[in-house]
Design a protein around this motif. Sequence first.
Motif, PDB file in Angstrom:
ATOM      1  N   PRO A 142      -0.648  19.919   6.652  1.00 49.12           N
ATOM      2  CA  PRO A 142       0.069  20.668   7.694  1.00 49.12           C
ATOM      3  C   PRO A 142       0.840  19.760   8.648  1.00 49.12           C
ATOM      4  CG  PRO A 142      -2.132  21.547   7.404  1.00 49.12           C
ATOM      5  CD  PRO A 142      -2.074  20.292   6.601  1.00 49.12           C
ATOM      6  N   ALA A 143       0.255  18.599   8.972  1.00 48.95           N
ATOM      7  CA  ALA A 143       0.968  17.657   9.836  1.00 48.95           C
ATOM      8  C   ALA A 143       2.224  17.142   9.145  1.00 48.95           C
ATOM      9  CB  ALA A 143       0.052  16.488  10.208  1.00 48.95           C
ATOM     10  N   LEU A 144       2.122  16.839   7.864  1.00 49.85           N
ATOM     11  CA  LEU A 144       3.283  16.364   7.117  1.00 49.85           C
ATOM     12  C   LEU A 144       4.372  17.433   7.054  1.00 49.85           C
ATOM     13  CD1 LEU A 144       4.641  14.228   5.336  1.00 49.85           C
ATOM     14  CD2 LEU A 144       3.415  15.187   3.374  1.00 49.85           C
ATOM     15  N   ILE A 145       3.972  18.691   6.845  1.00 44.68           N
ATOM     16  CA  ILE A 145       4.945  19.780   6.795  1.00 44.68           C
ATOM     17  C   ILE A 145       5.656  19.929   8.139  1.00 44.68           C
ATOM     18  CG2 ILE A 145       5.216  22.276   6.544  1.00 44.68           C
ATOM     19  CD1 ILE A 145       2.888  22.186   4.538  1.00 44.68           C
ATOM     20  N   ALA A 146       4.886  19.906   9.235  1.00 47.42           N
ATOM     21  CA  ALA A 146       5.477  20.060  10.562  1.00 47.42           C
ATOM     22  C   ALA A 146       6.429  18.912  10.880  1.00 47.42           C
ATOM     23  CB  ALA A 146       4.366  20.141  11.617  1.00 47.42           C
ATOM     24  N   PHE A 147       6.006  17.689  10.603  1.00 44.87           N
ATOM     25  CA  PHE A 147       6.842  16.529  10.896  1.00 44.87           C
ATOM     26  C   PHE A 147       8.095  16.522  10.016  1.00 44.87           C
ATOM     27  CE2 PHE A 147       4.648  13.394  13.688  1.00 44.87           C
ATOM     28  CZ  PHE A 147       3.605  14.216  14.069  1.00 44.87           C
ATOM     29  N   THR A 148       7.945  16.913   8.757  1.00 44.35           N
ATOM     30  CA  THR A 148       9.092  16.932   7.845  1.00 44.35           C
ATOM     31  C   THR A 148      10.130  17.950   8.282  1.00 44.35           C
ATOM     32  OG1 THR A 148       7.737  16.209   5.963  1.00 44.35           O
ATOM     33  CG2 THR A 148       9.807  17.322   5.469  1.00 44.35           C
ATOM     34  N   LEU A 149       9.691  19.165   8.594  1.00 43.31           N
ATOM     35  CA  LEU A 149      10.628  20.202   9.024  1.00 43.31           C
ATOM     36  C   LEU A 149      11.312  19.823  10.330  1.00 43.31           C
ATOM     37  CD1 LEU A 149       8.578  23.431   8.189  1.00 43.31           C
ATOM     38  CD2 LEU A 149      10.515  22.478   6.930  1.00 43.31           C
TER      39      LEU A 149
END
Length: 242
Positions: A110-117
């Motif tokens: 979830p952290a990777l998804i948030a940072f990527t977006l």
Amino acid sequence: MESLNTWLTGLLTENSIFTLQTLGYYWEGLVTTTQLVFLSLLIGLVLAVPLAIGRGSKHRFIKLPIFFYTYVFRGTPLLVQLYLIYYGVVFVEGIQDTWLWVILEDPFMPALIAFTLNTAAYTTEIFHGAIKATARGEIEAARAYGMSQSLMMRRIVLPSAFRRALPVYGNEVIFMLHASAIASVVTLMDLTGAARFVYARFYAPFDAFLFVAAIYLCLTFSILFLFRFLEKRLLAHLKPVS
């Protein structure tokens, strides 16, 4: 030399926060932070290039959704986005019974998804502005050579835009490095999370967080050095001839 050895020995004693065990926590945090920032920037850059091209499209049904996406993710705090993705995924009906839950239950994803977006939204606008700033003469010359729109985009517009966007994109990389400090709020053992753990164990906030600040400074200066080097190599033709 003897005094240096004495200092190092004292630094790693059990009475110091800098034991081999705590240094191991810091190393784990450094690895997690590096992985999170690197992967989010890499995936975000891959997403941002086609989005930046679509952002400049003449068709409203293409550019308006991209504009809305960048507007939302640039207009809301990254911390709020991280909370929504980390906690909101639990409320998706039936997701805990699918293979996706095996991936998403790890807080790193979830952290990777948030940072990527988030970084993809900022990078899209950076490259969109750089593409719009392409000199008309370059485009007319490419058309005069009979280049198609896609070929002109690959060979003329995008390389030129990348060089112009490089200084601004360097700031985005540093921003993402600093923003990664909030990843510890979703139980990730990043650099800030390691400092919090050491602080909770030894009650030494200044030592724990100053050490992490020093690591962030080293990483920031390394990124600055890298982008200055790239700018000198890629923008050398813009230097005035003495």
